[in-house]
Design a protein around this motif. Structure first.
Motif, mmCIF file in Angstrom:
data_model
loop_
_atom_site.group_PDB
_atom_site.id
_atom_site.type_symbol
_atom_site.label_atom_id
_atom_site.label_comp_id
_atom_site.label_asym_id
_atom_site.label_seq_id
_atom_site.Cartn_x
_atom_site.Cartn_y
_atom_site.Cartn_z
ATOM 1 N N ALA A 1 -7.421 -2.713 -4.212
ATOM 2 C CA ALA A 1 -7.543 -3.601 -3.090
ATOM 3 C C ALA A 1 -6.626 -4.278 -2.950
ATOM 4 C CB ALA A 1 -8.989 -4.312 -3.238
ATOM 5 N N LEU A 2 -5.663 -4.774 -4.165
ATOM 6 C CA LEU A 2 -5.003 -5.728 -4.682
ATOM 7 C C LEU A 2 -3.788 -5.222 -4.034
ATOM 8 C CD1 LEU A 2 -5.408 -7.638 -7.711
ATOM 9 C CD2 LEU A 2 -5.823 -8.700 -5.218
ATOM 10 N N ILE A 3 -3.699 -4.129 -4.371
ATOM 11 C CA ILE A 3 -2.617 -2.910 -3.272
ATOM 12 C C ILE A 3 -2.255 -2.793 -2.493
ATOM 13 C CG2 ILE A 3 -1.386 -1.103 -3.795
ATOM 14 C CD1 ILE A 3 -1.961 -0.715 -6.570
ATOM 15 N N ILE A 4 -3.669 -2.262 -2.256
ATOM 16 C CA ILE A 4 -3.460 -2.080 -0.727
ATOM 17 C C ILE A 4 -2.627 -3.517 0.767
ATOM 18 C CG2 ILE A 4 -5.012 -1.750 0.978
ATOM 19 C CD1 ILE A 4 -6.776 0.127 -0.300
ATOM 20 N N ARG A 5 -3.925 -4.698 -0.383
ATOM 21 C CA ARG A 5 -3.612 -5.778 0.330
ATOM 22 C C ARG A 5 -2.446 -6.237 0.852
ATOM 23 N NH1 ARG A 5 -2.281 -8.924 3.830
ATOM 24 N NH2 ARG A 5 -2.714 -11.595 3.749
ATOM 25 N N GLY A 6 -1.055 -6.460 -1.645
ATOM 26 C CA GLY A 6 0.451 -6.331 -1.144
ATOM 27 C C GLY A 6 1.071 -5.586 -0.409
ATOM 28 N N LEU A 7 0.471 -4.528 -0.005
ATOM 29 C CA LEU A 7 1.155 -3.461 1.007
ATOM 30 C C LEU A 7 1.290 -3.740 2.636
ATOM 31 C CD1 LEU A 7 0.763 0.521 -0.567
ATOM 32 C CD2 LEU A 7 2.650 -1.377 -0.656
ATOM 33 N N HIS A 8 0.480 -5.002 2.340
ATOM 34 C CA HIS A 8 0.124 -5.063 4.233
ATOM 35 C C HIS A 8 0.584 -6.825 3.914
ATOM 36 C CE1 HIS A 8 -2.198 -1.694 4.735
ATOM 37 N NE2 HIS A 8 -1.687 -1.297 5.497
ATOM 38 N N ALA A 9 1.277 -7.163 3.354
ATOM 39 C CA ALA A 9 1.895 -8.663 3.409
ATOM 40 C C ALA A 9 2.733 -9.039 4.378
ATOM 41 C CB ALA A 9 2.804 -8.568 2.280
ATOM 42 N N ARG A 10 3.596 -8.159 4.652
ATOM 43 C CA ARG A 10 4.624 -8.857 6.021
ATOM 44 C C ARG A 10 3.731 -8.756 7.357
ATOM 45 N NH1 ARG A 10 9.341 -8.909 4.346
ATOM 46 N NH2 ARG A 10 10.320 -7.376 2.488
ATOM 47 N N TRP A 11 2.636 -8.171 7.353
ATOM 48 C CA TRP A 11 1.740 -8.059 8.934
ATOM 49 C C TRP A 11 1.257 -9.728 8.925
ATOM 50 C CZ3 TRP A 11 0.607 -4.486 12.126
ATOM 51 C CH2 TRP A 11 0.609 -3.270 11.678
ATOM 52 N N HIS A 12 1.930 -10.188 9.584
ATOM 53 C CA HIS A 12 1.085 -11.948 10.243
ATOM 54 C C HIS A 12 0.224 -11.538 11.258
ATOM 55 C CE1 HIS A 12 4.246 -13.506 7.819
ATOM 56 N NE2 HIS A 12 5.389 -12.174 8.346
ATOM 57 N N ARG A 13 -0.532 -12.610 11.577
ATOM 58 C CA ARG A 13 -1.646 -12.200 12.556
ATOM 59 C C ARG A 13 -1.092 -14.056 13.888
ATOM 60 N NH1 ARG A 13 -6.617 -16.599 12.827
ATOM 61 N NH2 ARG A 13 -8.021 -15.308 14.162
ATOM 62 N N PRO B 1 -10.114 -3.237 5.496
ATOM 63 C CA PRO B 1 -10.787 -2.165 4.209
ATOM 64 C C PRO B 1 -10.554 -2.004 2.899
ATOM 65 C CG PRO B 1 -9.607 -0.587 5.730
ATOM 66 C CD PRO B 1 -9.691 -1.801 5.693
ATOM 67 N N ALA B 2 -9.545 -3.168 2.065
ATOM 68 C CA ALA B 2 -9.846 -3.504 1.123
ATOM 69 C C ALA B 2 -10.434 -4.330 0.553
ATOM 70 C CB ALA B 2 -7.981 -4.358 1.165
ATOM 71 N N TRP B 3 -11.467 -4.916 1.840
ATOM 72 C CA TRP B 3 -12.290 -6.030 1.621
ATOM 73 C C TRP B 3 -13.330 -5.888 0.714
ATOM 74 C CZ3 TRP B 3 -10.858 -10.782 0.556
ATOM 75 C CH2 TRP B 3 -9.136 -11.361 1.098
ATOM 76 N N ALA B 4 -13.862 -4.409 2.201
ATOM 77 C CA ALA B 4 -14.938 -2.976 0.758
ATOM 78 C C ALA B 4 -14.580 -3.129 -0.322
ATOM 79 C CB ALA B 4 -15.265 -2.366 1.885
ATOM 80 N N LEU B 5 -13.670 -2.926 -0.703
ATOM 81 C CA LEU B 5 -13.061 -2.259 -2.096
ATOM 82 C C LEU B 5 -12.854 -3.325 -3.102
ATOM 83 C CD1 LEU B 5 -9.324 0.219 -1.188
ATOM 84 C CD2 LEU B 5 -12.086 1.175 -2.163
ATOM 85 N N ALA B 6 -12.365 -4.518 -2.699
ATOM 86 C CA ALA B 6 -12.324 -5.517 -3.318
ATOM 87 C C ALA B 6 -14.162 -6.085 -3.332
ATOM 88 C CB ALA B 6 -11.760 -6.964 -3.282
#
Length: 126
Positions: free
Chosen positions: A28-40, A102-107
């Motif tokens: 989950a941390l790796i997935i979140r890190g890969l999406h670090a450049r996404w902004h809301r 999906p990273a939140w479900a994994l975490a």
């Protein structure tokens, strides 16, 4: 042929749950890190030429416009705010939902397994 005693089996299950939980939390941390450049950002709905467009400011303070395709079933009013997630280097890559959802479900599952793995030995002693 000897089987595992109850304590040994509980210890093996505890270790397996803890290791699997740590693996899920790490994923989950790796997935979140890969999406670090996404902004809301809040985008504005602009109907133009019979199409629905979304307009927002990027992190570099540039105005970016994209066609909202497929068009929404019930289009919001012109000028309404719509939440958009976009890639900071490639604003043409955007979506309406969080890219790392999906990273939140994994975490959550991983934290539950780690907790289970830590509690199992305590339950055995009680």
């Amino acid at each position: 042929m000897t089987g595992l005693s109850g304590a040994a089996l509980l210890e093996v299950l505890s270790a397996a749950a803890t290791n699997a939980g740590l693996a899920l939390v790490t994923a989950a941390l790796i997935i979140r890190g890969l999406h670090a450049r996404w902004h809301r950002v809040e985008a504005i709905h602009v109907p133009r030429d019979g199409a629905h467009w979304l307009r927002w400011h990027t992190t570099r303070y540039e105005i970016h416009e994209e066609v909202w395709h497929p068009p929404p079933a019930s289009a919001p009013a012109p000028g309404a705010d719509v939440i958009v997630h976009y890639h900071s280097r490639h604003p043409e890559q955007w979506r309406l939902s969080t890219p790392h959802r999906p990273a939140w479900a994994l975490a959550f599952c991983g934290a539950g397994l780690v907790l289970l793995g830590l509690v199992l030995p305590v339950l055995q002693q009680a």
